[in-house]
Design a protein around this motif. Structure first.
Motif, short mmCIF file in Angstrom:
data_model
loop_
_atom_site.label_atom_id
_atom_site.label_comp_id
_atom_site.label_asym_id
_atom_site.label_seq_id
_atom_site.Cartn_x
_atom_site.Cartn_y
_atom_site.Cartn_z
N SER A 45 0.81 -1.22 0.00
CA SER A 45 0.00 0.00 0.00
C SER A 45 0.84 1.27 0.00
CB SER A 45 -0.92 0.02 1.23
OG SER A 45 -0.16 0.18 2.42
N GLY A 46 2.15 1.12 0.14
CA GLY A 46 3.04 2.27 0.32
C GLY A 46 3.32 2.48 1.80
N ILE A 47 4.26 3.38 2.10
CA ILE A 47 4.65 3.65 3.49
C ILE A 47 4.12 5.01 3.92
CG2 ILE A 47 6.60 4.01 5.07
CD1 ILE A 47 6.14 1.09 4.23
N ASP A 48 3.44 5.02 5.06
CA ASP A 48 2.81 6.24 5.57
C ASP A 48 3.67 6.98 6.58
OD1 ASP A 48 0.51 8.04 6.00
OD2 ASP A 48 0.48 7.12 7.99
N ASP A 49 4.36 6.26 7.47
CA ASP A 49 5.09 6.91 8.56
C ASP A 49 6.06 5.90 9.14
OD1 ASP A 49 4.05 8.80 11.57
OD2 ASP A 49 5.89 8.82 10.36
N ALA A 50 7.02 6.38 9.97
CA ALA A 50 7.99 5.51 10.63
C ALA A 50 8.42 6.14 11.94
CB ALA A 50 9.20 5.27 9.72
N LEU A 51 9.03 5.36 12.79
CA LEU A 51 9.60 5.88 14.02
C LEU A 51 10.83 5.07 14.39
CD1 LEU A 51 7.74 4.75 17.25
CD2 LEU A 51 7.37 3.68 15.04
N SER A 52 11.63 5.62 15.29
CA SER A 52 12.83 4.94 15.73
C SER A 52 13.27 5.53 17.05
CB SER A 52 13.95 5.10 14.69
OG SER A 52 15.13 4.44 15.11
N TYR A 53 13.96 4.72 17.85
CA TYR A 53 14.64 5.26 19.01
C TYR A 53 15.87 4.42 19.30
CZ TYR A 53 11.36 2.04 21.51
OH TYR A 53 10.61 0.99 21.92
N ILE A 54 16.78 5.02 20.06
CA ILE A 54 18.07 4.42 20.39
C ILE A 54 18.02 4.05 21.86
CG2 ILE A 54 20.57 4.78 20.41
CD1 ILE A 54 20.00 7.18 18.47
N TRP A 55 18.35 2.81 22.20
CA TRP A 55 18.11 2.40 23.58
C TRP A 55 19.15 1.40 24.09
CZ3 TRP A 55 16.65 -2.71 24.93
CH2 TRP A 55 16.41 -3.56 23.84
N PRO A 63 8.51 -2.07 28.94
CA PRO A 63 8.16 -0.70 28.59
C PRO A 63 9.20 0.32 29.07
CG PRO A 63 7.08 -1.30 30.61
CD PRO A 63 7.92 -2.48 30.21
N ASN A 64 10.18 -0.15 29.88
CA ASN A 64 11.11 0.81 30.51
C ASN A 64 12.52 0.61 30.02
OD1 ASN A 64 9.16 2.05 32.22
ND2 ASN A 64 9.19 0.20 33.48
N LEU A 65 12.85 1.22 28.92
CA LEU A 65 14.19 1.15 28.38
C LEU A 65 14.91 2.46 28.66
CD1 LEU A 65 14.37 2.95 25.47
CD2 LEU A 65 12.65 1.24 24.91
N TYR A 66 16.22 2.46 28.44
CA TYR A 66 17.02 3.66 28.60
C TYR A 66 17.41 4.14 27.22
CZ TYR A 66 17.52 0.83 32.78
OH TYR A 66 17.26 0.02 33.84
N GLY A 67 17.06 5.35 26.87
CA GLY A 67 17.41 5.78 25.53
C GLY A 67 16.91 7.14 25.15
N PHE A 68 17.02 7.43 23.87
CA PHE A 68 16.59 8.70 23.29
C PHE A 68 15.63 8.40 22.14
CE2 PHE A 68 20.77 9.61 25.05
CZ PHE A 68 20.51 10.74 25.81
N GLY A 69 14.57 9.18 22.07
CA GLY A 69 13.63 8.96 20.99
C GLY A 69 12.72 10.14 20.79
N PHE A 70 11.40 9.90 20.68
CA PHE A 70 10.46 10.93 20.27
C PHE A 70 9.35 11.11 21.29
CE2 PHE A 70 12.41 9.02 16.62
CZ PHE A 70 12.82 10.12 15.90
N HIS A 71 8.94 12.35 21.44
CA HIS A 71 7.83 12.69 22.31
C HIS A 71 6.53 12.21 21.65
CE1 HIS A 71 4.89 15.23 24.39
NE2 HIS A 71 5.76 15.27 25.37
N PRO A 72 5.54 11.78 22.46
CA PRO A 72 4.29 11.31 21.85
C PRO A 72 3.62 12.32 20.93
CG PRO A 72 4.39 10.68 24.14
CD PRO A 72 5.57 11.59 23.89
N ASP A 73 3.85 13.60 21.17
CA ASP A 73 3.23 14.62 20.32
C ASP A 73 4.20 15.13 19.25
OD1 ASP A 73 0.86 14.52 21.77
OD2 ASP A 73 1.65 15.89 23.28
N GLY A 74 5.28 14.38 19.01
CA GLY A 74 6.28 14.82 18.04
C GLY A 74 5.77 14.80 16.62
N GLU A 75 6.51 15.42 15.73
CA GLU A 75 6.11 15.49 14.34
C GLU A 75 6.27 14.13 13.65
OE1 GLU A 75 8.36 18.52 12.48
OE2 GLU A 75 7.53 20.14 13.70
N ARG A 76 5.53 13.95 12.57
CA ARG A 76 5.66 12.74 11.77
C ARG A 76 7.01 12.71 11.07
NH1 ARG A 76 0.98 10.26 9.68
NH2 ARG A 76 1.90 10.28 7.60
N ALA A 77 7.40 11.52 10.69
CA ALA A 77 8.62 11.38 9.90
C ALA A 77 8.40 12.00 8.51
CB ALA A 77 8.98 9.91 9.76
#
Length: 266
Positions: free
Chosen positions: A73-83, A90-104
């Motif tokens: 269908s094609g790709i709509d969005d993506a996310l990633s984080y470093i941990w 649910p509790n990792l240590y890392g850097f990523g995105f705020h829930p209200d962050g912008e789309r990729a």
């Protein structure tokens, strides 16, 4: 609801915590997979252009992550984080995105495949020296039909403590055949104290570049840094040129070259 991981400081030995609901729980019913082969396929994840993430003591750094994925269908969005940690939910240590962050920002290569680019801000204020190691990279992608895929450990990236190196050659000028003393210091970011500290007992090369007709440094000798990171040696004055120290780096600390110091030989 799509998730974005977010960073928060905690006390004690755990300096980082990404507070996020597991993707499988956070996804709305419309994202549920309808058949085994319905999920998008992630083929490539590149963090920081494939280079280690190098951080000093205070300045944050924006790191680009690109996720390449395909779906009928094609790709709509993506996310990633470093941990880091035993698992990502649910509790990792890392850097990523705020829930209200912008789309990729997704750029289509064709009707089914896109590369989606995201930006992660990493902050040395949440790091300690033991974090100068290999981190895992999580990646997820949505098809335009709402189907979702994820991989907790698709790839990895190394964090390194920023290194600094100085050089001073004297006297200036010096008589031909005389003695030149070259000093300097190798230090690196200490994420425990958020200050710079000397990097002890490291092999550092003393290099020379001729003033005329040369743009290349040649190694003259190798010296070990002191317990405070200082460097000192002597050489014979032969001709005009630039002297510098060169450090090859270690797994936790990147390579660095000092700025060449010119000595005029009379």
């Amino acid at each position: 609801m799509r998730i974005r991981a977010t960073v928060a400081a905690v006390s004690g030995a755990l300096a980082l915590s990404v507070l996020a609901v597991p993707v499988s729980q956070a996804s709305s019913p419309s994202f549920a997979l309808t058949r085994a082969d319905a999920a998008p396929v992630i083929s490539k994840v590149v963090v920081n252009s494939g280079k280690p993430i190098v951080l000093g003591t205070t300045a944050t750094k924006k790191v680009t992550v690109s996720v390449t994925a395909s779906h009928s269908s094609g790709i709509d969005d993506a996310l990633s984080y470093i941990w880091r940690g035993r698992d990502s939910n649910p509790n990792l240590y890392g850097f990523g995105f705020h829930p209200d962050g912008e789309r990729a920002k997704c750029k289509a290569a064709n009707a089914t495949t896109s590369t989606c680019t995201l930006t992660i801000t990493v902050d040395p204020g949440y790091l300690w020296n033991a974090n100068a190691t290999t981190w895992r990279v999580y990646a997820g992608a949505w098809g335009k039909d709402g189907n979702f895929t994820e991989n907790d450990t698709f790839s990895s990236v190394r964090f390194q403590r920023l290194s600094r190196l100085t050089a001073n050659a004297s006297p200036e000028p010096v008589k031909k055949g005389g003695t030149i003393t070259v000093t300097g210091k190798l230090d690196r970011a200490n994420w425990d104290t958020h200050k710079y500290a000397g990097y002890a007992s490291q092999s550092v090369k003393l290099q020379f570049r001729k003033k005329k007709n040369s743009s290349t440094y040649t190694t003259v000798k190798t010296v070990k840094s002191s317990n405070t990171g200082t460097l000192k040696t002597t050489v014979k004055a032969v001709e005009d040129g630039y002297w510098r120290w060169s450090f090859a780096g270690t797994a936790s600390t990147p390579a660095v070259n000092a700025t060449g110091d010119f000595v005029d030989v009379k």
